[in-house]
Design an enzyme around this catalytic site. Structure first.
Site, PDB file in Angstrom:
ATOM      1  N   GLY A 168       2.232  15.012  43.725  1.00  0.00           N
ATOM      2  CA  GLY A 168       3.590  15.203  43.253  1.00  0.00           C
ATOM      3  C   GLY A 168       3.689  16.514  42.501  1.00  0.00           C
ATOM      4  O   GLY A 168       2.678  17.088  42.080  1.00  0.00           O
ATOM      5  N   CYS A 169       4.902  16.996  42.305  1.00  0.00           N
ATOM      6  CA  CYS A 169       5.090  18.283  41.634  1.00  0.00           C
ATOM      7  C   CYS A 169       4.567  18.224  40.201  1.00  0.00           C
ATOM      8  O   CYS A 169       4.977  17.359  39.419  1.00  0.00           O
ATOM      9  CB  CYS A 169       6.565  18.660  41.629  1.00  0.00           C
ATOM     10  SG  CYS A 169       7.232  18.964  43.267  1.00  0.00           S
ATOM     11  N   GLY A 170       3.682  19.137  39.869  1.00  0.00           N
ATOM     12  CA  GLY A 170       3.159  19.222  38.504  1.00  0.00           C
ATOM     13  C   GLY A 170       2.425  17.979  38.061  1.00  0.00           C
ATOM     14  O   GLY A 170       2.388  17.665  36.869  1.00  0.00           O
TER      15      GLY A 170
END
Length: 1330
Positions: free
Chosen positions: A1062-1064
């Protein structure tokens, strides 16, 4: 003879009667006023949060609005009158007290109402000393009240009045009910007075605590006792561990305070349900009037006041301990809940107290968005202490003032539609806190003529005065002038509080000490002032030294209660005296510039926004004057800090540890001590959280017990592992610490703080620009979309190179893995160390000899000159460096020539430990690592040592069993073997990623995975999956904390490698020096996850999905490339290959990183069966010593292979299937491709001749551009092979003549070894069946 009872005269009796009536009347009016305020606040909560609205980390604005309405209420403005009225009644009572004690018992019972109700008032308003005075007066009148006696004992210990408590216990009669509280208090006093009996006293207290838990009696007295004993265990664990306590195990402070708070809350919940912390039904009754109407006895006034006060003090202390132990998230949530309960109570003092804590904490934190939170809390402090507060009426969040594609204001719209409402009494109305300009309004001064609550409370309440001054310091941002004012006023506050301490003793010979709460508040403010002064590099003047010395005295009065403050103040004082700032030539600070506006239309715009790193103007620092340098004082300071490190090594207080330990790392002459100090300065919060879960605190549990133990841990590391720590020091400079089993630690300052700020500012700008393009592309074609992103990707690639060139420079070579030197190289390192004449340490000399093979003469000389600048520069030594470089290179070549086994391709690993402020940067993509896939990260050096120790202990247990169980050792070896079929996945749990779901479901169907799609997984399923599966995949937003709570992950046992796509998902958001930063990493690390893979920043779903599928296929799938050679099997290799094939090699490829131990694909049952005997023989010959696991020599390997094939002829693998050799530490289970080679570059026996010739031609062209070390390796390898092949290689021979002997070579009937990898200038061995 008759005894005449001389009682008070009638006039005195009348005065006591009138006083009783006045007390009843005033307290009744006060309770009525508070009840009305509580109702107002309750209505405000319902308006803001609804009936059952949640309180979360984003509730500050709503709570601040409620505070502004409370502060502006007329009833709140009248509370000060009660302070003055009750103070007069208290003074009158003290005059009549002696006469009241002469009355009959029946009359005394009636008179006892006076101190009882005043005690309630003082407890409710936080005036603890006066409340205890009234409590003791009550016990003089009603001595048989055992429950009030217990309450008095608790409060005497809390205030630090141990002498009085000891005196009272001798006087008071102890009954059976009070036996435990007397025992607990006695043990605590013995602990404080007698250092020799501290261990026994602590063990007795723990035994009493456990006994109370086992009894589990549900009554008010037992819950009060349990809370009190837990608080004692928490407080006494602050002690130093010198002498007899060196091996003592203490209760963990946080866990004990949590227990004390839980018991206190249970009592409050039963008496006033609406004041419970976790009671979120805003219609629940929080009125104190309802309880007092139901329970009309005078004892209930004392019980209610004491219960509420104890509850608030425990909650406050827990919040402060959360901050001091770097529990950032817990501290914030605790303080928000505290403010909510304080508002519900409608106590002006408690609201100010909890608002101050939140304002202090939001000022402390440095993460993005904290400025807004800090301003909100400053406004709340200002409102509470102002005679003209600002009311904030709007409950909707403020819209962004920056127009965007998503939200654009209408034409002519005015966002500042604020009007003055004349119907509201004396208050300015505003919609948002952003419109309030604090600096335009002066802080409300204290005057005798003013009748507001603040001016009425300040002279009568010493605790309120201290909170007022803390708010003033926060308002002035801890400036020296505000601290000076607090320092001067502290003496006057202490003088006002002395009479009440004397009243407790009723003895003028007792010397009163400062109130513990005031000491704590003053210490907190002084620490923040000293930090601000030190960070600004301000010199200590006479005024500063006076304040510092006074603060040191104040926090020493009850040192067990203020250990963290005492240690922090002492260390900051040392740093003011001897800052020891680095002034090396490569660490010059740079000018800070404001960030450019995001919004790039062309590559030219991006270049101007992100100029080349390292081009900013340097700041010329003033030369340091060392003429008055006191060497004797410096020696004394070094002894002090070593003593502190030993005595308080078991406690992890942030302000102290993040200052003292890096300070030792910078000033110590012992590299082992310095490296140990650097290691111990990290991950303070996570280690405290582990201690909290274990509920015990002892040196060595989550800390390394000393530098000798640290040395042993490093020496026991596998030789193919190198740790590189990039740490932020106490002065915020950046340092590199390199650890390897063969040598002393290498420590080098890298950069000034301003250089690291420039690095992250420009890097963040590029990431934000890409995110803007990806999220808000507007009406542009797909071609333009990718064109813009590729421009950013290209600039990021250049920026990474600039970082290596200008931030690291020659120190970049220190990131490469180290290795054990041969005998001649080691001997030369000793000579180099001696001729350096103090310019090099021995470990540095060994490292430089090793690096001579990969560095040219110029870079090698420059790196040595850095070490000389740090230690001592000898001109004759510097002049001879070119000669030494050639000699070192020659000795390395000779050692490699003589050590034939060292010529084999052995994987060497670099593991990075990055400080939170620099952790988001893609260090793995530095050019130095371009052809080096074996680089990863570690969350903590402590967790790594713990994992290695666990693996060693497991190996010892297995090897001590019967030989038939030896095969199970494979599961314990490094790299970890993973069966990808045994996996669990969570796909799109928020059900809003349709494309990702479609793509990944098609891919997941190839495997036998179980999982959850389109919904939040069950917590029990997640816990089971993490513990039972080999791999856990998450595909969704962020790290999944929205659907998989942090507490669930932390409390699990995670045996599965976790891929959080997932993002970040693995980004660490820095908060402040000493904090771990916000990241899901720490939760998985606490769960002992062996490997975590995730993203450092925002990536597009399609790109990251394809990256993951490519990486998993390369590592775990059993397919092959066309030439018949198996694909990559190690995850780090697969990740390196996936990065090179990504469309955006930096924006996508560099975003994915791994934290943890190396991982390989678990072999199939057939292959595992074929290698069973091989593994047994190899492992039996593998001897682990202090430096790791010994790799068997070539003859041992060949014999084990031959034996394996003879015993398992029926299980011979298929033709051209790679047979796995012995597993070596931190290397793949199979013969692996060299570091700088990919699967596509390997040469097979059936490679077409034209392709082979072209590849060899390209390789020879590339050889001319490679470093001298590679040419030497090539020559060495060729000479090494001539003995085996009977053929001397020559560049003049035709290619087919060079290849012919290799293709005809047969080692035996079973195996054929092809040494075909001429493309890389070395020979790589693959095993095939005949």
């Amino acid at each position: 003879m008759a005894i005449i009872n001389i009682g008070p005269d009638k006039e005195t009796t009348d005065k006591l009667e009138r006083l009783g009536k006045e007390v009843n009347s005033v307290i009744a009016l006060f309770i009525e006023q508070i009840v009305d305020l509580q109702q107002e606040v309750s209505d405000l909560f319902i308006n803001e949060f609804g009936v059952n609205g949640p309180i979360d980390l984003h509730s500050l604005n709503k709570l601040a609005r409620i505070t502004s309405h409370y502060a502006s209420s007329e009833r709140c403005q009248n509370l000060g009158k009660f302070q003055r009225a009750v103070q007069k009644l208290f003074n009158t009572w003290q005059l009549l007290r002696a006469e009241a004690l002469k009355c009959s018992e029946r009359t005394q019972m009636a008179i006892a109402t006076i101190p009882a109700k005043m005690s309630f008032f003082f407890f409710f308003n936080g005036e603890l000393s006066k409340a205890v005075v009234c409590l003791l007066d009550y016990l003089e009148l009603v001595p048989e009240d055992a429950l009030i006696m217990e309450a008095a004992l608790r409060w005497l210990l809390f205030l630090g009045e141990t002498e009085l408590a000891e005196k009272k216990m001798k006087k008071w009669k102890m009954n059976t009910v009070s036996e435990d509280i007397f025992a607990a208090t006695t043990k605590a006093i013995i602990f404080l007075k007698n250092t020799e009996q501290r261990m026994q006293s602590m063990q007795d207290l723990i035994a009493l605590r456990d006994k109370i838990k086992e009894e589990n009696i549900k009554s008010f007295p037992k819950y009060e006792l349990a809370s009190y004993v837990s608080w004692l265990c928490s407080t006494l664990s602050n002690t130093s561990v010198k002498g007899t306590l060196s091996g003592c195990e203490f209760p963990d402070r946080i866990s004990q305070l949590l227990e004390a708070c839980a018991k206190a809350e249970s009592i409050v919940r039963n008496r006033v349900p609406g004041l419970a912390v976790y009671q979120f039904d805003n219609t629940t009754n929080a009125s104190i009037g309802s309880y007092l109407e139901t329970n009309r006895t005078i004892q209930e006034y004392i019980h209610l006041g004491s219960t509420i006060a104890w509850f608030f003090e425990m909650r406050r202390e827990l919040s402060i301990v959360y901050v001091s132990t770097a529990q950032a998230r817990d501290a914030m949530s605790s303080m928000i809940l505290n403010l909510r309960v304080a508002l519900k109570s409608a106590s002006f003092f408690r609201i100010l107290q909890m608002t101050n804590l939140l304002a202090y904490y939001t000022t402390l934190i440095e993460e993005a968005g904290r400025e807004q939170n800090a301003k909100v809390m400053k406004v709340s402090c200002f409102n509470l202490l102002s005679s003209n507060p600002v009311v904030v009426r709007c409950s909707t969040p403020k819209k962004s003032e920056v127009p965007s594609r998503v939200q654009t204001p209408l034409f002519g719209e005015n966002s500042r539609s604020i009007q003055f409402n004349e119907e509201t009494m004396m208050h300015e109305l505003t919609d948002q806190f952003e419109e309030i300009h604090l600096l335009e309004k002066p802080f409300h001064p204290i005057t005798r003529s003013c009748t507001c609550t603040v001016c009425m409370s300040f002279p009568h309440s010493t605790t309120f005065a201290a909170e007022y001054l803390m708010a003033y310091c926060i308002y002035k941002e801890f400036s020296q002038s505000s601290i000076k004012e607090f320092n001067d006023e502290f003496t006057r506050i202490r003088e006002r509080g002395m009479p009440f301490q004397i009243m407790m003793y009723r003895d003028n010979s007792v010397r009163p000490r400062p109130n513990i709460i005031q000491n704590e508040i003053f210490g907190i403010c002084v620490v923040q002032w000293l930090i601000k002064k030190f960070d600004a590099k301000e010199l200590a003047d006479r005024e500063s030294l006076e304040i510092f010395k006074n603060a040191q005295k104040i926090v020493k009065y009850l040192s067990l209660r203020t250990t963290d403050l005492l240690l922090a103040v002492t260390q900051l004082g040392r740093q003011l005296e001897f800052p020891f700032d680095e002034h090396y030539s490569w660490m010059q600070p740079v000018v800070k510039k404001p960030r450019k506006r995001i919004g790039m239309e062309s590559a030219k715009d991006l270049f101007f926004a992100v100029s080349p790193f390292g081009n900013r103007q340097k700041i010329e620092e003033k030369p340091v004057n060392n003429t008055s340098f006191n060497k004797e004082r410096l020696v004394k300071i070094r002894e002090e800090v070593r003593r502190e490190m030993y005595n308080y090594g078991h406690v992890l207080y942030r302000d102290w540890r993040c200052r003292l330990f890096p300070y030792v790392g910078r000033i110590s002459d012992d590299p082992w001590e310095a490296a140990y100090a650097w290691a111990e300065s990290t991950l303070i919060g996570s280690r405290n959280a582990i201690q909290c879960r274990l509920e015990k605190c002892r040196k060595g549990i989550v800390t390394i017990s000393g530098h000798e133990r640290f040395k042993a841990c490093v020496r026991a590391m596998p030789e193919d592992m190198t740790l590189v720590q990039i740490a932020m020091a106490d002065n915020k400079s950046i340092h590199l610490i390199k650890l390897h089993a063969d040598r002393e630690p290498i420590i080098m300052p890298l950069a000034d703080y301003s250089q690291s700020v420039e690095l992250m500012d420009k890097f963040s700008y590029l990431l934000e620009e890409d995110e803007r393009i990806a999220k808000y592309p507007g009406e542009i074609s797909a071609e333009d979309f990718w064109k813009r992103r590729k421009v950013v990707d290209a600039r990021l690639a250049e920026f990474v190179k600039e970082v290596e060139s200008n931030f690291l420079n020659v120190a970049a070579f220190l990131l490469l893995p180290s290795e054990r030197l041969g005998p001649k190289s080691k001997e030369f390192a000793v000579k180099l160390f001696k001729v350096a004449n103090g310019g090099l340490r021995y470990g540095e000399a060994k490292e430089m000899v090793h690096l001579s093979g990969v560095m040219n003469e110029k870079a090698w000389t420059e790196l040595i000159l850095r070490f000389c600048e740090m230690h001592k520069t000898d001109e004759s030594f510097v002049r001879s460096l070119p000669t030494y470089h050639r000699m070192a290179n020659g000795f390395l070549y000779e050692d490699k020539k003589n050590n034939k086994t060292a010529l084999k391709s052995v994987k060497k690993y670099t593991y990075l430990l990055i400080c939170p402020h620099l952790s988001q940067f893609c260090w793995e993509r530095l050019p130095i690592f371009e052809d080096f896939p074996y680089v990863g990260r570690q969350v903590s050096i402590h967790s790594l040592f713990s994992q290695l120790e666990a693996l060693r202990s497991q190996e010892k247990q297995v090897t001590s069993r019967n030989q038939q169980y030896m095969v199970s050792l494979i599961d314990f070896q490094i790299p970890l073997q993973i069966d990808v079929q045994n996996a669990y996945y969570v796909l799109d749990p928020e059900n809003n990623l349709g494309e990702t779901k479609r793509r990944m479901m098609d891919y997941i169907n190839k495997f036998k995975w179980e999982g959850t799609v389109g919904e939040a997984p069950n917590s029990k399923i997640i816990t089971t999956a993490l513990s039972k599966c080999d791999a856990f995949f998450y595909f969704g937003h962020g790290s999944g904390s929205a659907v998989m709570p942090r507490s669930l992950i932390k409390q699990s046992t995670c045996n599965a490698i976790s891929l959080l796509m997932g993002c970040g998902s693995v980004r660490t958001i820095p908060q402040a020096l000493g904090f771990d930063g916000k990241s899901a990493l720490h939760d998985y690390a606490m769960a002992k996850c062996p490997l975590i893979v995730g993203c450092l920043w925002t990536v597009t779903d399609g790109e990251i999905d394809r990256f993951l599928m490519r990486m998993v296929d390369d590592c775990f799938q059993k397919t092959r490339v066309r030439n018949g050679i198996d694909k990559l099997r190690q995850l780090s290799e697969a990740m390196h290959e996936a990065r090179s094939q990504a469309k955006l090699k930096y924006l996508t490829g560099a975003a994915v990183v791994m934290y943890g131990l190396p991982v390989v694909s678990k072999p199939s049952e057939r292959r595992e069966k074929a290698n069973l005997t091989t593994s047994k023989v190899a492992m039996a010959g593998s001897i682990r010593n202090d430096s790791g696991i010994r790799t068997p020599n070539k003859m041992e390997t060949l014999k084990s292979r031959e034996n394996s094939m003879n015993q398992h002829q029926l299980s011979t693998p298929k033709r051209f299937e790679t047979v796995k050799s012995k597993q070596v530490p931190l290397s793949s289970c199979e013969n692996s491709i060299p570091n700088y080679m990919t699967a596509r570059q390997s040469i097979s026996s059936n490679t077409p001749k034209k392709v082979l010739l072209a590849q060899i031609f390209r390789r020879r062209l590339a050889l001319r551009k490679r470093s001298p070390m590679n040419r030497i390796e090539l020559k060495s390898l060729r000479e090494d092979q001539q003995d085996k092949l009977g053929h001397k290689f020559s560049r003049k021979l035709p290619v087919r003549e060079q290849l012919a002997p290799l293709q005809e070579l047969r080692l035996n009937r079973v195996y054929c070894k092809f040494s075909l990898n001429l493309l890389n200038g070395c020979f790589y061995e693959h095993s095939y069946d005949s």
